[in-house]
Design a protein around this motif. Structure first.
Motif: not given
Length: 422
Positions: A329, A355, A343, A341, A333, A351, A345-348
């Motif tokens: 995770i 992108h 994002c 990117y 940010k 992900e 919410e929290d992104c991996t």
């Protein structure tokens, strides 16, 4: 420790040349036991125990231990496009030569069953003084020395201004590179719980002299003078009491995940696990280069913002990726914003790479490479695909079966997927 890119007559500008090194294990064909016969392989080809054998664009060389052979570009090549085909021919040539020993090359960044404390044999021939010095100081019987195979990428810079840009871009991308390249979920016959076990042992193998590896992510220094003062000299001072002959007082001593080689005006990215075939390696390397080009072109944020990142903050992300790969995770940010990117919410990390593949990575004219990268991003890095094939509590027999399949992928130049031919 090998020398993949001779210094050209004049320094190259950014992305005018590339140096690639691929390290493979030599193992017994049926049992996968490591075989310390790299010197025999080289002798069979040239009739001497040399450290390097040159074949035009590609060369072979020894490494620290006798069961590893390195394939590398002989000097910088102008493009990474189709380079996998040249490496693949040499993989097949070596496998053909090894057949008389009932041996073959095995991919991935670590042997899953090797006992390095009983099976390690150091290279005893040409240039072995450096290896003996390392062994005397650190004891090279251990996974962090004797059982780690990597892919190295060398990128040139012309002067301090280009070094500044290249080092800034590489530093911020380093923490998420292993999300693509991790291939080491097994050590000592057991699942380790880490995606990139090779990197975990690598970052600890020189703790006796911490300045050699640092935080793996290099410090925020952006000129030759600053690098010499803040990175190289502290390292040389700390190793000096253990190295009275000065054998290791060279830039190669630096073991960060990317090291500056001012003697030949390159930065060498060293933290990538090797893959199941040159095709997969070149897919990852081309993806990395295209993202670095976008960062240097300030596609998403100014260079000054890239330079501002402290190695501690970047290293924290790297440790998450070592553990969890693409599933890590990204809670920072500000880091995600470096790559444009959005994002909420929290992104991996996976992900984020999806992108980047959509935003800047173009492999339309290389369908095989594009397919390999798509598998890595959509089906998981090689560690994840190995674990899928092994199941939750694999026996030694099952481990051998899966790694035999990986050896087939290396010979054929394909990409590994469970229940699918390479």
């Amino acid at each position: 420790m090998a020398e993949p890119m001779d210094k050209p007559k004049k320094p190259l500008h950014l992305f005018e040349g590339f140096g690639v090194e691929l390290e493979y294990m030599i193992v017994q064909h049926d049992t996968l036991q490591v075989l310390p016969i790299t010197d025999k392989l080289i002798y069979d080809e040239v009739g001497e125990y040399l450290s390097d054998v040159e074949f035009g664009d590609i060369a072979w060389s020894n490494e620290l231990v006798l069961h590893v052979v390195e394939l590398k570009t002989q000097g910088p090549v102008k493009s990474l496009v189709n380079l996998q085909e040249k490496f693949q021919k040499h993989v097949q040539k070596i496998n053909s030569m090894l057949s008389k020993y009932n041996a073959m090359l095995l991919p991935t960044g670590a042997h899953p069953l090797m006992n390095p404390f009983t099976e390690t044999k150091l290279w005893p021939h040409e240039h072995n003084a450096v290896y003996e010095a390392y062994n005397r100081i650190f004891d090279c019987r251990g996974h962090g020395w004797a059982n780690l195979q990597s892919t190295h990428l060398n990128l040139p810079f012309y002067d301090d201004a280009e070094f500044e840009k290249l080092h800034a871009a590489i530093r911020v991308l380093l923490p998420i590179m292993p999300a693509l390249s991790a291939s080491t979920p097994i050590l000592d016959g057991a699942i380790t719980g880490l995606t990139d076990t090779r990197l975990e042992v690598y970052r600890k193998n020189q703790q006796k002299i911490p300045s050699i590896t640092g935080k793996v992510v290099p410090e925020a220094v952006f000129s030759y003078a600053a690098y010499e003062q803040q990175v190289l000299q502290p390292m040389y001072r700390e190793v000096a009491p253990y190295d009275p002959d000065g054998t290791l007082q060279e830039e190669f001593l630096n073991s960060r995940g990317a090291i500056a080689r001012f003697e030949r005006n390159t930065i060498e990215v060293r933290l990538l696990d090797i893959q199941e075939s040159p095709l997969a390696d070149l897919a990852i390397l081309q993806a990395i280069v295209m993202v670095l080009q976008a960062l240097i072109a300030e596609r998403w944020v100014p260079l000054q913002e890239l330079k501002s990142w402290h190695e501690d903050r970047l290293s924290a992300i790297l440790l998450e990726v070592i553990a969890k790969g693409q599933e890590a995770i990204l809670a920072d940010k500000d880091y995600i914003r470096l790559f444009g990117y959005d994002c909420s919410e929290d992104c991996t990390v996976g992900e984020l790479w999806k992108h980047l593949v959509q935003d800047v990575i173009s492999l339309d004219e290389q369908p095989e490479v594009a397919n390999a990268l798509n598998i890595i991003v959509s089906r998981g890095n090689l560690s994840k695909r190995i674990l899928t094939a092994l199941g939750t509590a694999p026996t030694e027999e099952k481990i051998r079966e899966v790694y035999q399949q990986l050896a087939v992928c290396l010979q054929k130049g394909g990409v590994f997927l469970q229940n699918e031919p390479c």
